[in-house]
Design a protein around this motif. Structure first.
Motif, PDB file in Angstrom:
ATOM      1  N   VAL A  47     -23.742  44.494   5.829  1.00 61.65           N
ATOM      2  CA  VAL A  47     -22.624  43.536   5.841  1.00 61.65           C
ATOM      3  C   VAL A  47     -22.936  42.366   4.915  1.00 61.65           C
ATOM      4  O   VAL A  47     -22.086  41.926   4.132  1.00 61.65           O
ATOM      5  N   PHE A  48     -24.154  41.865   4.982  1.00 62.39           N
ATOM      6  CA  PHE A  48     -24.557  40.754   4.114  1.00 62.39           C
ATOM      7  C   PHE A  48     -24.508  41.171   2.644  1.00 62.39           C
ATOM      8  O   PHE A  48     -24.055  40.406   1.787  1.00 62.39           O
ATOM      9  N   ALA A  49     -24.945  42.393   2.344  1.00 59.64           N
ATOM     10  CA  ALA A  49     -24.920  42.887   0.959  1.00 59.64           C
ATOM     11  C   ALA A  49     -23.494  42.984   0.438  1.00 59.64           C
ATOM     12  O   ALA A  49     -23.209  42.611  -0.707  1.00 59.64           O
ATOM     13  N   VAL A  50     -22.591  43.484   1.271  1.00 58.87           N
ATOM     14  CA  VAL A  50     -21.179  43.582   0.864  1.00 58.87           C
ATOM     15  C   VAL A  50     -20.620  42.188   0.596  1.00 58.87           C
ATOM     16  O   VAL A  50     -19.955  41.958  -0.415  1.00 58.87           O
ATOM     17  N   ALA A  51     -20.901  41.263   1.496  1.00 60.55           N
ATOM     18  CA  ALA A  51     -20.358  39.907   1.370  1.00 60.55           C
ATOM     19  C   ALA A  51     -20.904  39.191   0.141  1.00 60.55           C
ATOM     20  O   ALA A  51     -20.161  38.489  -0.554  1.00 60.55           O
ATOM     21  N   THR A  52     -22.191  39.362  -0.154  1.00 57.45           N
ATOM     22  CA  THR A  52     -22.761  38.652  -1.303  1.00 57.45           C
ATOM     23  C   THR A  52     -22.424  39.330  -2.625  1.00 57.45           C
ATOM     24  O   THR A  52     -22.307  38.665  -3.641  1.00 57.45           O
ATOM     25  N   ASP A  53     -22.255  40.644  -2.594  1.00 58.05           N
ATOM     26  CA  ASP A  53     -21.975  41.365  -3.835  1.00 58.05           C
ATOM     27  C   ASP A  53     -20.505  41.269  -4.231  1.00 58.05           C
ATOM     28  O   ASP A  53     -20.190  41.117  -5.405  1.00 58.05           O
ATOM     29  N   GLY A  54     -19.615  41.349  -3.249  1.00 60.34           N
ATOM     30  CA  GLY A  54     -18.198  41.358  -3.582  1.00 60.34           C
ATOM     31  C   GLY A  54     -17.371  40.283  -2.898  1.00 60.34           C
ATOM     32  O   GLY A  54     -16.159  40.271  -3.025  1.00 60.34           O
ATOM     33  N   GLY A  55     -18.040  39.424  -2.138  1.00 59.24           N
ATOM     34  CA  GLY A  55     -17.303  38.395  -1.405  1.00 59.24           C
ATOM     35  C   GLY A  55     -16.656  38.981  -0.164  1.00 59.24           C
ATOM     36  O   GLY A  55     -16.636  40.200   0.046  1.00 59.24           O
ATOM     37  N   TRP A  56     -16.151  38.122   0.686  1.00 58.96           N
ATOM     38  CA  TRP A  56     -15.554  38.573   1.947  1.00 58.96           C
ATOM     39  C   TRP A  56     -14.319  39.435   1.722  1.00 58.96           C
ATOM     40  O   TRP A  56     -13.970  40.251   2.561  1.00 58.96           O
ATOM     41  N   ASP A  57     -13.656  39.275   0.578  1.00 56.04           N
ATOM     42  CA  ASP A  57     -12.498  40.112   0.266  1.00 56.04           C
ATOM     43  C   ASP A  57     -12.887  41.574   0.079  1.00 56.04           C
ATOM     44  O   ASP A  57     -12.047  42.465   0.187  1.00 56.04           O
ATOM     45  N   GLN A  58     -14.162  41.818  -0.206  1.00 60.82           N
ATOM     46  CA  GLN A  58     -14.640  43.188  -0.422  1.00 60.82           C
ATOM     47  C   GLN A  58     -14.451  44.057   0.824  1.00 60.82           C
ATOM     48  O   GLN A  58     -14.329  45.260   0.722  1.00 60.82           O
ATOM     49  N   PHE A  59     -14.387  43.441   1.995  1.00 57.23           N
ATOM     50  CA  PHE A  59     -14.240  44.201   3.236  1.00 57.23           C
ATOM     51  C   PHE A  59     -12.867  44.865   3.346  1.00 57.23           C
ATOM     52  O   PHE A  59     -12.664  45.715   4.200  1.00 57.23           O
ATOM     53  N   GLN A  60     -11.933  44.494   2.475  1.00 55.47           N
ATOM     54  CA  GLN A  60     -10.625  45.140   2.465  1.00 55.47           C
ATOM     55  C   GLN A  60     -10.709  46.564   1.917  1.00 55.47           C
ATOM     56  O   GLN A  60      -9.817  47.365   2.132  1.00 55.47           O
ATOM     57  N   HIS A  61     -11.784  46.852   1.218  1.00 60.67           N
ATOM     58  CA  HIS A  61     -11.984  48.175   0.632  1.00 60.67           C
ATOM     59  C   HIS A  61     -12.922  48.959   1.545  1.00 60.67           C
ATOM     60  O   HIS A  61     -14.138  48.937   1.374  1.00 60.67           O
TER      61      HIS A  61
END
Length: 106
Positions: A47-61
């Motif tokens: 979760v931290f990797a997703v958030a730092t790599d693509g920002g919190w908007d990345q969770f939409q994908h």
């Protein structure tokens, strides 16, 4: 971000995660407890990797998020089993970070 980039990010994080997890784990813990800590750590790190790599908007994908989470989980378990455990680095870190109980006089 592409699926390959997500997997790559997950693999990079997962490869070093067992060394960080070893700081928390203790040699005397049951195997089941160590596995639970490792899986939870992998999910949190993912979760931290997703958030730092693509920002919190990345969770939409969803598929990219899932690819990163799975990449971290698979890489962490594989690197532990094939690298860190055989060379005894992770177990050494566990032992090093475990407080020693003072010896009582008999």
């Amino acid at each position: 971000m592409t699926t390959l980039e997500s997997l790559s990010t997950g693999a990079q994080v997962g490869a070093v995660l067992p060394l960080l997890t070893a700081v928390v784990q203790k040699p005397a813990w049951p195997t089941k407890a160590k596995k639970i800590v490792a899986v939870v750590a992998a999910l949190v790190a993912g979760v931290f990797a997703v958030a730092t790599d693509g920002g919190w908007d990345q969770f939409q994908h969803g598929h990219l998020t899932a690819a990163t989470l799975l990449g971290v989980l698979v890489a962490s378990q594989t690197s532990y089993d094939l690298v860190w455990k055989p060379i005894k680095l992770a177990p050494w870190i566990e032992a090093l970070t475990t407080k020693k109980e003072p010896q009582q006089a008999e």
